[in-house]
Write a protein that holds these residues in place. Structure first.
Motif, PDB file in Angstrom:
ATOM      1  N   PRO A  18       0.757  -1.206   0.059  1.00 44.77           N
ATOM      2  CA  PRO A  18      -0.026  -0.046   0.059  1.00 44.77           C
ATOM      3  C   PRO A  18       0.960   1.286   0.002  1.00 44.77           C
ATOM      4  CG  PRO A  18      -1.060  -1.525   1.458  1.00 44.77           C
ATOM      5  CD  PRO A  18       0.555  -2.157   1.173  1.00 44.77           C
ATOM      6  N   ASN A  19       2.009   1.385   0.219  1.00 47.09           N
ATOM      7  CA  ASN A  19       3.035   2.505   0.372  1.00 47.09           C
ATOM      8  C   ASN A  19       3.704   2.533  -0.905  1.00 47.09           C
ATOM      9  OD1 ASN A  19       4.873   0.321   0.563  1.00 47.09           O
ATOM     10  ND2 ASN A  19       5.712   1.111   2.542  1.00 47.09           N
ATOM     11  N   GLY A  20       3.435   1.518  -1.808  1.00 51.07           N
ATOM     12  CA  GLY A  20       4.060   1.555  -3.103  1.00 51.07           C
ATOM     13  C   GLY A  20       5.366   0.732  -3.291  1.00 51.07           C
ATOM     14  N   ARG A  21       5.781   0.516  -2.248  1.00 47.84           N
ATOM     15  CA  ARG A  21       7.075  -0.457  -2.176  1.00 47.84           C
ATOM     16  C   ARG A  21       6.922  -1.939  -3.014  1.00 47.84           C
ATOM     17  NH1 ARG A  21      10.272  -2.675   3.295  1.00 47.84           N
ATOM     18  NH2 ARG A  21      11.953  -3.623   2.207  1.00 47.84           N
ATOM     19  N   LYS A  22       7.748  -2.088  -3.484  1.00 49.68           N
ATOM     20  CA  LYS A  22       7.504  -3.701  -4.278  1.00 49.68           C
ATOM     21  C   LYS A  22       8.522  -4.686  -3.590  1.00 49.68           C
ATOM     22  CE  LYS A  22       7.759  -3.357  -8.906  1.00 49.68           C
ATOM     23  NZ  LYS A  22       8.253  -3.195 -10.178  1.00 49.68           N
ATOM     24  N   ILE A  23       7.893  -5.678  -3.298  1.00 54.55           N
ATOM     25  CA  ILE A  23       8.373  -6.871  -2.546  1.00 54.55           C
ATOM     26  C   ILE A  23       8.310  -8.222  -3.195  1.00 54.55           C
ATOM     27  CG2 ILE A  23       8.229  -5.643  -0.066  1.00 54.55           C
ATOM     28  CD1 ILE A  23       6.394  -8.094   0.380  1.00 54.55           C
ATOM     29  N   THR A  24       9.423  -9.105  -3.038  1.00 55.79           N
ATOM     30  CA  THR A  24       9.064 -10.399  -3.487  1.00 55.79           C
ATOM     31  C   THR A  24       9.129 -11.339  -2.156  1.00 55.79           C
ATOM     32  OG1 THR A  24      10.659  -9.949  -5.511  1.00 55.79           O
ATOM     33  CG2 THR A  24      10.177 -12.349  -4.735  1.00 55.79           C
ATOM     34  N   ASP A  53      -8.916 -10.367  15.284  1.00 51.51           N
ATOM     35  CA  ASP A  53      -8.339  -9.222  15.665  1.00 51.51           C
ATOM     36  C   ASP A  53      -6.871  -9.229  15.147  1.00 51.51           C
ATOM     37  OD1 ASP A  53     -10.404  -8.302  16.839  1.00 51.51           O
ATOM     38  OD2 ASP A  53      -9.966  -9.415  18.909  1.00 51.51           O
ATOM     39  N   VAL A  54      -6.138 -10.604  15.045  1.00 50.88           N
ATOM     40  CA  VAL A  54      -4.879 -10.494  14.652  1.00 50.88           C
ATOM     41  C   VAL A  54      -4.792 -10.094  13.252  1.00 50.88           C
ATOM     42  CG1 VAL A  54      -2.823 -12.233  14.228  1.00 50.88           C
ATOM     43  CG2 VAL A  54      -4.416 -12.428  16.547  1.00 50.88           C
ATOM     44  N   MET A  55      -5.746 -10.497  12.480  1.00 45.91           N
ATOM     45  CA  MET A  55      -5.868 -10.170  10.962  1.00 45.91           C
ATOM     46  C   MET A  55      -5.803  -8.492  10.770  1.00 45.91           C
ATOM     47  SD  MET A  55      -8.204 -12.749   9.271  1.00 45.91           S
ATOM     48  CE  MET A  55      -8.329 -14.608   9.792  1.00 45.91           C
ATOM     49  N   ARG A  56      -6.526  -8.038  11.573  1.00 46.71           N
ATOM     50  CA  ARG A  56      -6.756  -6.519  11.705  1.00 46.71           C
ATOM     51  C   ARG A  56      -5.514  -5.880  12.004  1.00 46.71           C
ATOM     52  NH1 ARG A  56     -11.911  -7.643  14.693  1.00 46.71           N
ATOM     53  NH2 ARG A  56     -13.590  -6.995  13.250  1.00 46.71           N
ATOM     54  N   GLY A  57      -4.687  -6.629  13.115  1.00 46.62           N
ATOM     55  CA  GLY A  57      -3.250  -5.952  13.457  1.00 46.62           C
ATOM     56  C   GLY A  57      -2.335  -5.995  12.216  1.00 46.62           C
ATOM     57  N   ILE A  58      -2.293  -7.190  11.422  1.00 45.87           N
ATOM     58  CA  ILE A  58      -1.547  -7.200  10.372  1.00 45.87           C
ATOM     59  C   ILE A  58      -1.918  -6.067   9.364  1.00 45.87           C
ATOM     60  CG2 ILE A  58      -0.947  -8.872   8.278  1.00 45.87           C
ATOM     61  CD1 ILE A  58      -1.352 -11.041  10.386  1.00 45.87           C
ATOM     62  N   LYS A  59      -3.237  -6.067   8.968  1.00 44.82           N
ATOM     63  CA  LYS A  59      -3.768  -5.141   8.120  1.00 44.82           C
ATOM     64  C   LYS A  59      -3.347  -3.423   8.415  1.00 44.82           C
ATOM     65  CE  LYS A  59      -6.709  -3.062   5.116  1.00 44.82           C
ATOM     66  NZ  LYS A  59      -6.423  -2.843   3.819  1.00 44.82           N
ATOM     67  N   ARG A  60      -3.575  -3.370   9.873  1.00 46.94           N
ATOM     68  CA  ARG A  60      -3.212  -1.784  10.018  1.00 46.94           C
ATOM     69  C   ARG A  60      -1.682  -1.772   9.886  1.00 46.94           C
ATOM     70  NH1 ARG A  60      -6.875  -3.117  14.692  1.00 46.94           N
ATOM     71  NH2 ARG A  60      -8.868  -1.859  14.385  1.00 46.94           N
ATOM     72  N   SER A  61      -0.727  -2.698  10.056  1.00 47.46           N
ATOM     73  CA  SER A  61       0.703  -2.519   9.924  1.00 47.46           C
ATOM     74  C   SER A  61       1.033  -2.207   8.687  1.00 47.46           C
ATOM     75  CB  SER A  61       1.462  -3.871  10.679  1.00 47.46           C
ATOM     76  OG  SER A  61       2.884  -3.963  10.555  1.00 47.46           O
ATOM     77  N   ILE A  62       0.513  -3.258   7.703  1.00 50.26           N
ATOM     78  CA  ILE A  62       0.909  -2.945   6.321  1.00 50.26           C
ATOM     79  C   ILE A  62       0.284  -1.887   5.666  1.00 50.26           C
ATOM     80  CG2 ILE A  62       0.957  -4.053   4.219  1.00 50.26           C
ATOM     81  CD1 ILE A  62       0.973  -6.899   5.782  1.00 50.26           C
TER      82      ILE A  62
END
Length: 478
Positions: free
Chosen positions: A191-197, A455-464
């Protein structure tokens, strides 16, 4: 909400309303027009095509559509949207079933259908690297001369990017697994535009978190997939397939359970109830009786597949079914599987003019007979027209409700049925969706199914995705 279309719709109270960022969207649309020219479109008809759903959920239009041609295009567009906090909705071929391509807060649909290059095929390693817009049929056509194929077959000619994002499966999953079992690595724009593999081509790894499987099934909420490395399979030496009738649905399901428990290496074992079989006979001109049937396919050597077919025929006979009519002739098998894949269109003929609502659940194989038996009882009690098909070898089945959306009583009955079906599956240790995904339509059932894990999924979503710009309003609330 930016809805199009008329009529009454089901369970709209459960669809999450996400606040629009009008100023940011207006600014981003202007920048995207300058940056991409004709590749960025804002016409209403085109935007409507990128919000259509194949379920009851009304379409919610994006504010613009970008036809990306490369991962650099995706990255540049995401950077623009991220700067102005504008929602992004990834789009492949639009075959999602739970509102996954809708834009509840507006924003930009990034269409990757033109990113359709097959980058490399590594025959010795049985893998390939592709762009996300490649469809499964196009990939298998390309692979044919190599003696390889990609086995995951959800029915629709979906894009492999979309299949990865929704953790698709289908008719071959009982032998070859689902997308989670067949994706080796991904390139993803975050979401910040960074590309990862997320990984390399190696068949196994203990290197860090498994980001590949985090992205597989994330439904576009964590990033946009721009490249996929897939496992391939060798085309079997021989394939046999056919149809086996049964006197009752229970007998057909018991045959599935015995087949799986015996370890018979069936490649496909598809369940069709009597009503769906009648629809398929009429639509595809099949020469069968309208009874519960199993569609099967075996892959292997010529002697192996013939032996497997005979063993299954014995299983069926012990349960009062059969005879199992099978063939190794490709044209005959193709006709049968086309009829199975056309089950949706065939079912529409059971009630012309009705709206078809497809829903699915998946239960442990030992509970499949109980779950389907109780589901058929619900259908009869509620007076619904609702044929059943299933990837029975996985305990996964689909119900297609044919209803009049203008009739409040039918809407109430359909809602009651879906509630019962999902509650039953969860009570049996199953899941609210075997392959359709959560999207907008099954968010409340996910909370019941997984509880605190959400809630764990929400935490991952908010982090990324701290600004919640990547396909917001899907899977769960924030």
């Amino acid at each position: 909400m930016n809805f199009i279309g008329g009529g009454t719709s089901l369970a709209l109270k459960d669809i999450v309303e996400v606040k629009r960022n009008d100023a940011g969207i207006s600014t981003a649309v202007g920048i995207l027009k300058q940056a991409f020219g004709e590749a960025f479109q804002t016409g209403e008809a085109l935007r409507a095509q990128h919000a259509h759903t194949t379920t009851y959920i009304p379409a919610q239009l994006p504010d613009g559509v970008l036809f990306a041609k490369s991962s650099d295009d995706v990255q540049k567009a995401v950077e623009i949207c991220a700067e102005h906090k504008v929602p992004i909705i990834p789009f492949g071929t639009g075959t999602s079933l739970e509102g996954g391509v809708n834009a509840p807060a507006g924003g930009i649909s990034i269409d990757v259908s033109q990113m359709n290059k097959i980058i490399s095929v590594n025959e010795s390693d049985l893998d390939c690297v592709i762009e996300p817009g490649v469809t499964r049929e196009d990939l298998n056509t390309y692979l044919r001369a190599s003696g390889l194929f990609f086995p995951i077959d959800p029915g629709a000619n979906a894009s492999l990017g979309g299949m990865t994002a929704t953790r698709a499966s289908g008719t071959n999953a009982v032998r070859y697994g689902t997308m989670k079992d067949n994706v080796l690595a991904l390139e993803v724009v975050l979401p910040n535009g960074r590309k990862i593999t997320t990984a390399q081509r190696a068949r196994k790894s203990s290197a860090g978190y498994d980001l590949t499987r985090l992205m597989v099934g994330s439904e576009g909420t964590l990033g946009i997939i721009t490249q996929i490395t897939l496992k391939l399979q060798g085309i079997p030496q021989a394939i046999t397939g056919g149809v086996c009738p049964f006197p009752t649905l229970d007998a057909a399901v018991e045959a599935v359970i015995y087949t799986i428990q015996m370890g018979l290496p069936v490649a496909r074992i598809e369940l069709v109830n009597a009503l769906q079989m009648q629809a398929m006979i009429d639509y595809s001109k099949l020469d069968f009786e309208p009874t519960p049937c199993l569609f099967l396919e075996f892959h292997g050597s010529e002697t192996g597949v013939a032996e497997q077919a005979e063993i299954f025929n014995e299983i069926a006979a012990d349960l009062g079914g059969g005879p199992f009519k099978w063939s190794a002739v490709q044209e005959e098998r193709t006709k049968l599987w086309k009829a199975r894949h056309d089950a949706y269109w065939a079912a529409l003929g059971l009630r012309p003019g009705a709206k078809a609502i497809s829903t699915d659940v998946c239960v442990p194989i030992s509970r499949l007979a109980d779950c389907i038996r109780d589901t058929e009882a619900d259908i009869e009690e509620l007076g619904l027209i609702a044929p059943i098909v299933g990837h029975a070898g996985d305990g996964n089945f689909h119900v297609l409700l044919l209803i009049d959306e203008e009739n409040p009583e039918e809407i109430a009955m359909a809602e009651s049925f879906v509630e019962r079906l999902n509650g039953r599956a969860l009570a049996m240790g199953g899941t609210c969706t075997g392959e359709h995904g959560i999207g907008q339509g099954k968010m409340k059932f996910l909370e019941v199914e997984l509880g605190g894990a959400v809630d764990v999924m929400r935490g991952i979503k908010r982090s990324i995705d701290p600004d919640n710009i990547m396909n917001p309003g899907k899977i769960f609330t924030l």
